[in-house]
Motif scaffolding. Structure first.
Motif, PDB file in Angstrom:
ATOM      1  N   ASN A 197     -13.975  10.304 -21.481  1.00 33.47           N
ATOM      2  CA  ASN A 197     -14.771   9.420 -20.622  1.00 33.47           C
ATOM      3  C   ASN A 197     -14.156   8.020 -20.553  1.00 33.47           C
ATOM      4  N   LEU A 198     -13.622   7.561 -21.680  1.00 30.11           N
ATOM      5  CA  LEU A 198     -12.969   6.257 -21.700  1.00 30.11           C
ATOM      6  C   LEU A 198     -11.745   6.251 -20.792  1.00 30.11           C
ATOM      7  N   ALA A 199     -10.959   7.314 -20.856  1.00 30.81           N
ATOM      8  CA  ALA A 199      -9.772   7.397 -19.997  1.00 30.81           C
ATOM      9  C   ALA A 199     -10.167   7.430 -18.520  1.00 30.81           C
ATOM     10  N   ARG A 200     -11.255   8.118 -18.204  1.00 30.06           N
ATOM     11  CA  ARG A 200     -11.715   8.154 -16.806  1.00 30.06           C
ATOM     12  C   ARG A 200     -12.186   6.765 -16.358  1.00 30.06           C
ATOM     13  N   ALA A 201     -12.876   6.059 -17.240  1.00 28.36           N
ATOM     14  CA  ALA A 201     -13.329   4.712 -16.885  1.00 28.36           C
ATOM     15  C   ALA A 201     -12.133   3.779 -16.670  1.00 28.36           C
ATOM     16  N   GLN A 202     -11.121   3.888 -17.527  1.00 27.49           N
ATOM     17  CA  GLN A 202      -9.931   3.069 -17.350  1.00 27.49           C
ATOM     18  C   GLN A 202      -9.194   3.444 -16.071  1.00 27.49           C
ATOM     19  N   SER A 203      -9.202   4.724 -15.733  1.00 25.31           N
ATOM     20  CA  SER A 203      -8.594   5.149 -14.472  1.00 25.31           C
ATOM     21  C   SER A 203      -9.348   4.566 -13.281  1.00 25.31           C
ATOM     22  N   ASP A 204     -10.678   4.562 -13.356  1.00 22.51           N
ATOM     23  CA  ASP A 204     -11.474   3.962 -12.283  1.00 22.51           C
ATOM     24  C   ASP A 204     -11.191   2.469 -12.157  1.00 22.51           C
ATOM     25  N   ALA A 205     -11.012   1.798 -13.290  1.00 19.33           N
ATOM     26  CA  ALA A 205     -10.695   0.363 -13.258  1.00 19.33           C
ATOM     27  C   ALA A 205      -9.342   0.118 -12.588  1.00 19.33           C
ATOM     28  N   GLU A 206      -8.367   0.960 -12.899  1.00 19.75           N
ATOM     29  CA  GLU A 206      -7.063   0.827 -12.252  1.00 19.75           C
ATOM     30  C   GLU A 206      -7.164   1.089 -10.755  1.00 19.75           C
ATOM     31  N   ARG A 207      -7.940   2.087 -10.372  1.00 16.09           N
ATOM     32  CA  ARG A 207      -8.113   2.384  -8.954  1.00 16.09           C
ATOM     33  C   ARG A 207      -8.785   1.216  -8.226  1.00 16.09           C
ATOM     34  N   THR A 208      -9.790   0.640  -8.863  1.00 17.48           N
ATOM     35  CA  THR A 208     -10.460  -0.503  -8.241  1.00 17.48           C
ATOM     36  C   THR A 208      -9.499  -1.661  -8.038  1.00 17.48           C
ATOM     37  N   GLU A 209      -8.678  -1.931  -9.051  1.00 17.48           N
ATOM     38  CA  GLU A 209      -7.722  -3.025  -8.947  1.00 17.48           C
ATOM     39  C   GLU A 209      -6.690  -2.753  -7.858  1.00 17.48           C
ATOM     40  N   VAL A 210      -6.228  -1.515  -7.775  1.00 16.67           N
ATOM     41  CA  VAL A 210      -5.249  -1.155  -6.742  1.00 16.67           C
ATOM     42  C   VAL A 210      -5.855  -1.288  -5.345  1.00 16.67           C
ATOM     43  N   LEU A 211      -7.094  -0.818  -5.186  1.00 14.93           N
ATOM     44  CA  LEU A 211      -7.754  -0.937  -3.881  1.00 14.93           C
ATOM     45  C   LEU A 211      -7.952  -2.397  -3.489  1.00 14.93           C
ATOM     46  N   TYR A 212      -8.309  -3.212  -4.481  1.00 15.52           N
ATOM     47  CA  TYR A 212      -8.508  -4.643  -4.190  1.00 15.52           C
ATOM     48  C   TYR A 212      -7.200  -5.290  -3.733  1.00 15.52           C
ATOM     49  N   LYS A 213      -6.114  -5.032  -4.451  1.00 12.49           N
ATOM     50  CA  LYS A 213      -4.831  -5.614  -4.073  1.00 12.49           C
ATOM     51  C   LYS A 213      -4.350  -5.069  -2.732  1.00 12.49           C
ATOM     52  N   THR A 214      -4.647  -3.793  -2.462  1.00 12.82           N
ATOM     53  CA  THR A 214      -4.246  -3.213  -1.179  1.00 12.82           C
ATOM     54  C   THR A 214      -4.980  -3.875  -0.025  1.00 12.82           C
ATOM     55  N   GLU A 215      -6.298  -4.022  -0.152  1.00  7.68           N
ATOM     56  CA  GLU A 215      -7.054  -4.675   0.916  1.00  7.68           C
ATOM     57  C   GLU A 215      -6.651  -6.134   1.061  1.00  7.68           C
ATOM     58  N   GLU A 216      -6.372  -6.787  -0.068  1.00  7.13           N
ATOM     59  CA  GLU A 216      -5.919  -8.173   0.002  1.00  7.13           C
ATOM     60  C   GLU A 216      -4.610  -8.270   0.784  1.00  7.13           C
ATOM     61  N   SER A 217      -3.652  -7.392   0.485  1.00  8.05           N
ATOM     62  CA  SER A 217      -2.374  -7.401   1.204  1.00  8.05           C
ATOM     63  C   SER A 217      -2.582  -7.055   2.673  1.00  8.05           C
ATOM     64  N   TYR A 218      -3.474  -6.108   2.937  1.00  2.00           N
ATOM     65  CA  TYR A 218      -3.723  -5.678   4.314  1.00  2.00           C
ATOM     66  C   TYR A 218      -4.269  -6.828   5.150  1.00  2.00           C
ATOM     67  N   TRP A 219      -5.262  -7.535   4.626  1.00  6.11           N
ATOM     68  CA  TRP A 219      -5.871  -8.612   5.405  1.00  6.11           C
ATOM     69  C   TRP A 219      -4.965  -9.830   5.489  1.00  6.11           C
ATOM     70  N   ARG A 220      -4.075 -10.000   4.529  1.00  9.12           N
ATOM     71  CA  ARG A 220      -3.100 -11.090   4.644  1.00  9.12           C
ATOM     72  C   ARG A 220      -2.140 -10.812   5.794  1.00  9.12           C
ATOM     73  N   VAL A 221      -1.735  -9.544   5.936  1.00  5.32           N
ATOM     74  CA  VAL A 221      -0.893  -9.182   7.077  1.00  5.32           C
ATOM     75  C   VAL A 221      -1.629  -9.473   8.378  1.00  5.32           C
ATOM     76  N   ALA A 222      -2.912  -9.117   8.420  1.00  2.00           N
ATOM     77  CA  ALA A 222      -3.696  -9.385   9.636  1.00  2.00           C
ATOM     78  C   ALA A 222      -3.774 -10.875   9.920  1.00  2.00           C
ATOM     79  N   ALA A 223      -3.976 -11.689   8.870  1.00  2.00           N
ATOM     80  CA  ALA A 223      -4.093 -13.137   9.063  1.00  2.00           C
ATOM     81  C   ALA A 223      -2.772 -13.744   9.520  1.00  2.00           C
ATOM     82  N   VAL A 224      -1.681 -13.372   8.860  1.00  2.00           N
ATOM     83  CA  VAL A 224      -0.382 -13.942   9.243  1.00  2.00           C
ATOM     84  C   VAL A 224       0.001 -13.477  10.637  1.00  2.00           C
ATOM     85  N   ASN A 225      -0.342 -12.232  10.991  1.00  2.00           N
ATOM     86  CA  ASN A 225      -0.054 -11.729  12.326  1.00  2.00           C
ATOM     87  C   ASN A 225      -0.791 -12.556  13.385  1.00  2.00           C
ATOM     88  N   GLU A 226      -2.031 -12.937  13.115  1.00  2.00           N
ATOM     89  CA  GLU A 226      -2.766 -13.772  14.062  1.00  2.00           C
ATOM     90  C   GLU A 226      -2.181 -15.170  14.130  1.00  2.00           C
TER      91      GLU A 226
END
Length: 504
Positions: A197-226
């Protein structure tokens, strides 16, 4: 010439199609999925989950009996000798053997009693052939200790009483089943389950961090493109103004200095456009790295910064964060592991009981006169081990386990405080970004109106060129601030989902 122009247009059209097909259009959801599939940290976390699951399955097998096969080969130098010297054993009738002791019955074998008087139980006719009889007295000969001398003896040489072989073989199958261990096996299995269960929770934390950085990079591209589009629109305004000024200059209405002012602004705008395009390239490369594409991949994002802000739902964000954050789940499992560790230390005070069953083969065969063949037999037993005293070793380890449990509980309390603070900060930042967007929209509206009024006044000769250039610069600055405010709002919205555990 017409044919050449047609070929040139066709080539340009085909080149444009091939370039567009080479570019990859990506939505936000596609980027999220690609990031989860290609990010090394997520893949490593998934492997940790798989390893923890395997350890849990391994711990579960400890409840079941273990079966093992054993083998042994030994070559000895000497055999076992049962005798120290050669033996001379008297030959006596079976009636002379005492059934209670297995030895000689002296009460009927001795012709005299201890006091020297004749033994009434001694029958010379029965035991006459047993002893060596003195013809002169009719009594048996005696040795120096007064014991009668037997008439016949059996000789057993020492070398005939040797047993064993130089080559000894042993093989067997053993079964061991734990019956009671004080809870060690149960708690070990629980620790393995909590570890999964601990390993699954740590995996979820990594996934959350990756999704956050991905959306951050995605919206930065949108902002710079505008921003690139904004600078290009600003340059078009300068080009139109420059064309108008050249006409005015040709008619002698303005001086050349007005044309130079526009060219200076255009040079600055072109430099800013170059910087914006370079920033867009770097932002796309960062997004490609995040989603696992080669850095030089030409990508186009399908979304743009939203013009409308999403309403913030009324909810208890702190409770949601404490219920959904994977960090809290990980700390919960850490506390459970610590509690099981305490129980294991307590189990060391308890006895261990186990059932054993064996079937062994031996060569030489001890069940058939140590002949050179395999002989076997089974055995069943119960083993018990009761700890009594070992200088309070168990007490010290129990105290250490309880301290580890307390540390885990304190970390949980600290994490809850920090998460509550993070949630509150995220809410404040989101509200601030909403206010910034509203203010930026109002500023852009005013800058747009100011540009329109200034342009009308310039065309009627009531405003100078510098005034129009300043109005255009103010419009560009206001638009750029609105893009920054929208991007900040979008990132703060994503951050609120991240800190409340809702970014899935």
């Amino acid at each position: 010439m017409k044919r050449l122009k047609l070929i040139s247009l066709l080539s340009a059209w085909l080149l444009g199609i091939s370039y567009a097909s080479a570019q990859q259009v990506l939505t936000l959801e596609q980027c999220r999925q690609m990031a989860l599939e290609h990010n090394q940290k997520v893949l490593i976390a998934d492997e940790h989950v798989e390893a923890a699951s395997a350890l849990k399955r391994s711990a579960k097998t400890q409840f079941l009996p273990s079966i093992s096969a054993n083998g042994l080969y030994t070559r000895t130098n000497k055999k076992f000798s049962l005798l120290e010297n050669d033996l001379m054993l008297p030959v006596v009738p079976w009636t002379a053997i005492d059934p209670t002791t297995g030895g000689l019955n002296n009460t009927i074998l001795s012709p005299t009693l201890p006091d020297g008087s004749p033994n009434p139980n001694f029958d010379p006719t029965v035991f006459g052939n047993t002893f060596a009889i003195n013809p002169s007295t009719g009594q048996p000969y005696t040795d120096a200790e007064g014991n009668p001398v037997f008439q016949q003896y059996s000789w057993i040489p020492k070398e005939k009483a040797e047993i064993g072989e130089k080559n000894i073989y042993m093989a067997g199958i053993s079964l061991t089943q734990p019956i009671f261990t004080g809870g060690k096996i149960r708690e070990t299995y629980r620790i393995a389950k909590y570890g999964e269960n601990l390993a699954r929770a740590q995996s979820d934390a990594e996934r959350t961090e990756v999704l956050y950085k991905t959306e951050e990079s995605y919206w930065r591209v949108a902002a710079v493109n505008e921003k690139v589009k904004l600078v290009e629109a600003y340059i078009k305004l300068l080009d139109k103004l420059n064309t108008d000024l050249e006409n005015y200059y040709a008619e002698g209405i303005i001086i050349k200095n007005d044309l130079l002012k526009v060219k200076v602004k255009k040079n600055e705008a072109e430099l800013n456009l170059l910087k914006a395009k370079n920033g867009l390239t770097l932002a796309k490369m960062a997004l490609c790295q995040q989603i696992g594409l080669p850095l030089a991949t030409e990508i186009i994002i399908a979304d743009s910064l939203p013009a409308l802000m999403e309403p913030i739902a009324q909810a208890n964000y702190v409770d949601s964060a404490l219920a959904l954050r994977p960090e809290i789940e990980a700390l919960n499992q850490t506390i459970n592991i610590a509690k099981s560790g305490v129980n294991i230390m307590k189990s060391r005070y308890m006895p261990n009981i186990g059932l054993t069953a064996n079937y062994m083969f031996f060569n030489p065969n001890p069940y058939n006169g140590l002949t050179k063949e395999f002989g076997g037999d089974w055995s069943v037993g119960v083993a018990i081990n009761v700890p009594i005293f070992h200088w309070n070793d168990r007490g010290h380890t129990l105290k250490a386990a309880r301290s580890e449990q307390r540390v885990a509980e304190l970390k949980m309390e600290e994490a809850k405080e920090l998460i509550s603070l993070q949630v509150q900060q995220a809410i404040f930042k989101l509200n601030e970004s909403i206010k910034k967007v509203e203010m930026a929209q109002e500023n852009l509206k005013q800058a747009d109106e100011n540009l329109k009024v200034t342009r009308d006044a310039f065309e009627t000769g009531r405003q100078k060129t510098s005034d129009l250039l300043e109005a255009q610069a103010m419009w560009q600055s206001a638009y750029s601030e609105l893009i920054d405010a929208r991007m900040e709002y979008r990132l703060n919205m994503v951050n609120l989902k991240r800190v409340t555990g809702g970014l899935k």
